[in-house]
Design an enzyme around this catalytic site. Structure first.
Site, mmCIF file in Angstrom:
data_model
loop_
_atom_site.group_PDB
_atom_site.id
_atom_site.type_symbol
_atom_site.label_atom_id
_atom_site.label_comp_id
_atom_site.label_asym_id
_atom_site.label_seq_id
_atom_site.Cartn_x
_atom_site.Cartn_y
_atom_site.Cartn_z
ATOM 1 N N THR A 210 27.842 43.506 29.235
ATOM 2 C CA THR A 210 28.403 43.543 30.579
ATOM 3 C C THR A 210 27.524 44.377 31.502
ATOM 4 O O THR A 210 27.227 43.987 32.631
ATOM 5 C CB THR A 210 29.834 44.129 30.535
ATOM 6 O OG1 THR A 210 30.561 43.466 29.507
ATOM 7 C CG2 THR A 210 30.535 43.947 31.846
ATOM 8 N N GLU A 425 15.715 47.044 2.728
ATOM 9 C CA GLU A 425 14.709 46.559 3.678
ATOM 10 C C GLU A 425 13.300 46.866 3.183
ATOM 11 O O GLU A 425 12.382 46.066 3.362
ATOM 12 C CB GLU A 425 14.934 47.159 5.067
ATOM 13 C CG GLU A 425 16.215 46.697 5.752
ATOM 14 C CD GLU A 425 16.379 45.183 5.801
ATOM 15 O OE1 GLU A 425 15.371 44.469 5.967
ATOM 16 O OE2 GLU A 425 17.527 44.707 5.648
HETATM 17 P P1 ADP Z 1 29.509 45.000 25.813
HETATM 18 O O1 ADP Z 1 29.804 44.213 27.046
HETATM 19 O O2 ADP Z 1 28.285 44.555 25.080
HETATM 20 O O3 ADP Z 1 30.675 45.159 24.898
HETATM 21 P P2 ADP Z 1 29.316 47.091 27.702
HETATM 22 O O4 ADP Z 1 28.276 46.603 28.608
HETATM 23 O O5 ADP Z 1 30.725 46.899 28.147
HETATM 24 O O6 ADP Z 1 29.147 46.485 26.275
HETATM 25 O O7 ADP Z 1 29.041 48.621 27.391
HETATM 26 C C1 ADP Z 1 30.042 49.598 27.503
HETATM 27 C C2 ADP Z 1 29.469 50.882 28.032
HETATM 28 O O8 ADP Z 1 28.562 51.447 27.101
HETATM 29 C C3 ADP Z 1 28.661 50.689 29.293
HETATM 30 O O9 ADP Z 1 29.458 50.720 30.426
HETATM 31 C C4 ADP Z 1 27.717 51.876 29.246
HETATM 32 O O10 ADP Z 1 28.325 53.031 29.727
HETATM 33 C C5 ADP Z 1 27.479 52.058 27.769
HETATM 34 N N1 ADP Z 1 26.234 51.411 27.335
HETATM 35 C C6 ADP Z 1 26.127 50.371 26.475
HETATM 36 N N2 ADP Z 1 24.831 50.040 26.280
HETATM 37 C C7 ADP Z 1 24.104 50.864 27.056
HETATM 38 C C8 ADP Z 1 22.697 51.013 27.302
HETATM 39 N N3 ADP Z 1 21.779 50.229 26.690
HETATM 40 N N4 ADP Z 1 22.297 51.963 28.168
HETATM 41 C C9 ADP Z 1 23.204 52.751 28.780
HETATM 42 N N5 ADP Z 1 24.521 52.661 28.588
HETATM 43 C C10 ADP Z 1 24.996 51.754 27.726
HETATM 44 ZN ZN ZN Z 2 18.164 41.503 3.122
HETATM 45 MG MG MG Z 3 31.662 43.671 27.655
#
Ligand code: ADP
Ligand code: ZN
Ligand code: MG
Length: 612
Positions: A210, A425
């Site tokens: 997201t 691994e």
């Molecule tokens: P997904 O949609 O994959 O379940 P989200 O985008 O909703 O994950 O992530 C939830 C929260 O985790 C984000 O709002 C952010 O605060 C944090 N987060 C996740 N991945 C990252 C990243 N690569 N860098 C910074 N913050 C992250």
């Molecule tokens: Zn394996």
């Molecule tokens: Mg999400």
């Protein structure tokens, strides 16, 4: 006619009576514009949102930079500047705005008399209008189920860009092109290029799908329409499809724009697999999404992004060209990425000499969301013990809380699992390095990718169109390398090998039944595979051979696997020291890149064996 005028008279009389009563209670102070407390005002001044303050006795008229007017009052007889500084405003900030003093004048005096009497009337009229409107929309609501309740993130709230997303380097690189297109669609259209239409973000929960989608909208500076597919499913029959239509219409009007469909697997599961009668709400919603995507004009600048953590269950129709044909994988963060993510979420928090790297080292298997959560828990811990700064221990103590927290969906690795995965691994990587026919190792990591545990990435040196028996055998041996390493070291096997074994068995089966690579059975194919192309997967295999042949096939498959197993076993026992060394690095640092791996292999003097 008489009746009407009589009623009107009563109404007017009543209105005046109410007005009179109201005006006794309603003072001018309580009325619009909005009144701020002094501490709110102080915060706004510090944030640089205030352009002008007019002081009129105790009253303050405030003009905000975004054009709105608000009010406030200062209680004391002290000057405005002095008062507001007491509320925590930085004196320098006062110089950046206009402050003027106004004396009460005649106009104001009259207003002070007129407004209290007129206002109740206006209020009453407003009330009538409001009730009338309520009644009308009440009737309308029955017809507006289909209105999508979209969340629009554009300009509202803070803008998110790639800078706010740590790690995910490859995913960002791939999405760079989409951003480029959103910024300048004409450039692409002029070249006659097909514009990207659908982008599927795949990754475990909390990996930032997201977030990344929002960042693409932020980078491209376009509106972002967000909708969760699971919401569709909860709808009444027929509503899901109309919501989809609504969503796409809105997005088209706002083009260039991004439509983001979260959890698309909720509607995008393989059709016909629904429990209880196939054609359910889910299916209709999915069909509508496909219809909308196909119906786009070539120059419609709307990009559909969707997210899933179950790409394996998606209907293949979604993945066809012109639909979600771009797929971007979001990996779980490795050590360096975790450090970067923690840094982003620690920014703006008062830290007391915290070694972020040390926190990252202790959190293998944490997703981005877990790490964001962790940083927050650490801050809460510090606040609850009334400290001014967050300490290293606040972070360490929060790790467990996040691990055990109910919201956690992703998989964290225990110390023991880390050892097993590292050896597993290392086994794959070492066998790959030891066999001449195997492709060179690009990367070894114990951080899960997509749905697998750890992985060892081998890439062919050149494009290859033919594959020899030797190469297949090497593949088989490499696939079994993890299993062999686990049994050699721990004298036990974990479930982590199951997909390797499945892969190996499938390959061995193909060698025998499709490629004619079994000497005993000779050059022929065995069994007719009916590939259901439109479903993209094998459905049935029809036997076209005898029971006796069937037994030989079993034997031959087992023989290939045995041969590969022996190769893997031999490589691992001869280079046991190298296996330990690779596993040790993986436990410490989780990832080994190509150059380092090659150097390591060389230092152990590993000579590549050719399998026959
Ligand atoms: P997904 O949609 O994959 O379940 P989200 O985008 O909703 O994950 O992530 C939830 C929260 O985790 C984000 O709002 C952010 O605060 C944090 N987060 C996740 N991945 C990252 C990243 N690569 N860098 C910074 N913050 C992250
Ligand atoms: Zn394996
Ligand atoms: Mg999400």
């Amino acid at each position: 006619m008489k009746n009407l005028s009589k009623n009107l008279l009563i109404a007017v009389f009543l209105l005046f009576a109410i007005t009179a009563v109201f005006s006794l209670f309603v003072g001018v102070e309580e009325t619009a514009p909005k009144t701020l407390t002094l501490s709110d005002l102080a915060a706004k001044i510090n944030a640089g949102e205030v352009s002008r303050v007019v002081v009129n006795g105790e009253e303050l008229k405030i003009s905000l930079k975004d054009g709105t007017e608000v009010k406030s009052r200062k209680e004391t007889e002290t000057g405005f500047s002095e008062t507001i500084v007491n509320y925590g405003v930085v004196p320098e900030k006062l110089q950046t705005m206009e402050i003027s003093v106004e004396e009460p004048n005649g106009f104001k005096y009259w207003m002070g008399i007129i407004i209290p009497t007129l206002l109740p009337v206006i209020l009453m009229l407003g009330l009538f209008w409001f009730i009338f409107r309520q009644a009308k929309t009440g009737a309308n609501q029955a017809f507006s189920f289909g209105k999508a309740n979209m969340k629009l993130w554009s300009g509202i709230g803070e803008k998110i860009t790639f800078k706010d997303v740590a790690g995910l380097k490859e995913a960002k690189e791939e999405l760079e092109e989409v951003v480029d297109f959103l910024k300048n669609p004409q450039k692409f259209l002029d070249m006659g290029a097909k514009i990207p239409r659908g982008v599927l973000l795949m990754g475990q929960p909390g990996t930032g799908k997201t977030l990344l989608a929002r960042a693409v909208a932020g980078e491209g500076n376009v509106p972002f329409f967000h909708m969760s597919a699971s919401e569709f499913v909860e709808m009444f029959v027929g509503v899901g499809a109309s919501r989809v239509r609504d969503l796409f219409d809105t997005a088209k009007k706002a083009a260039p724009s991004i439509v983001f469909i979260d959890e698309i697997d909720a509607v995008g599961r393989e059709r016909g697999t629904g429990l209880g009668g196939g054609h359910d709400e889910r299916e209709q919603t999915l069909n509508q999404i496909l219809v909308e995507m196909d119906g786009f004009e070539r120059d419609t600048n709307v990009i559909i992004m969707a997210a899933t953590n179950r790409p394996d269950v998606l209907d293949s129709a979604l993945l066809r060209p012109g639909r979600f044909d771009r797929r971007v994988v979001l990996d779980m963060p490795d050590l360096n990425d975790r450090e970067a993510i923690l840094k982003i979420h620690a920014k703006g928090k008062p830290l007391d000499n915290v070694d972020i790297r040390a926190v990252a080292v202790r959190t293998p298997g944490f997703s981005g969301a877990d790490l964001a959560n962790l940083a927050n828990e650490a801050a809460i811990l510090a606040a609850r013990s009334n400290r001014k700064k967050i300490t290293q221990d606040d972070f360490f103590n929060s790790i467990e809380k996040v691990l055990l927290g109910p919201a956690r969906k992703s998989r964290a690795i225990t110390e023991n699992e880390k050892q097993i995965t590292a050896y597993h691994e290392a086994g794959h990587a070492l066998v790959a390095a030891g066999l001449k026919d195997s492709d060179p190792v690009h990367k070894v990591t114990i951080i899960s990718r997509g749905l697998a545990g750890g992985y060892t990435l081998k890439l062919p040196v050149e494009d290859r169109h033919l594959k020899t028996k030797g190469q297949f055998l090497a593949d088989l041996a490499v696939a079994l390398g993890g299993y062999v390493a686990e049994t050699t070291i721990f004298h036990d096997v974990s479930t982590g090998s199951s997909s390797d074994l499945k892969y190996a068995t499938e390959i061995a089966n193909k060698l025998v039944t499709q490629y004619g690579m079994s000497e005993k059975l000779g050059p022929r194919t065995l069994g007719k595979n009916h590939e259901m192309i439109f479903l993209g997967r094998e459905i049935t295999a029809e036997k076209d051979y005898s029971e006796k042949t069937s037994e030989i096939i079993d034997e031959e498959v087992s023989r290939f696997i045995k041969k590969a197993f022996d190769m893997a076993k031999k490589t691992i026992s001869v280079y046991r020291e190298a296996l330990d060394a690779i596993a040790k690095i993986l436990v410490e640092r989780e990832t080994i890149e190509q150059e380092e791996f090659a150097a390591l292999i060389k230092s152990f003097g590993i000579k590549q064996v050719v399998i026959r």
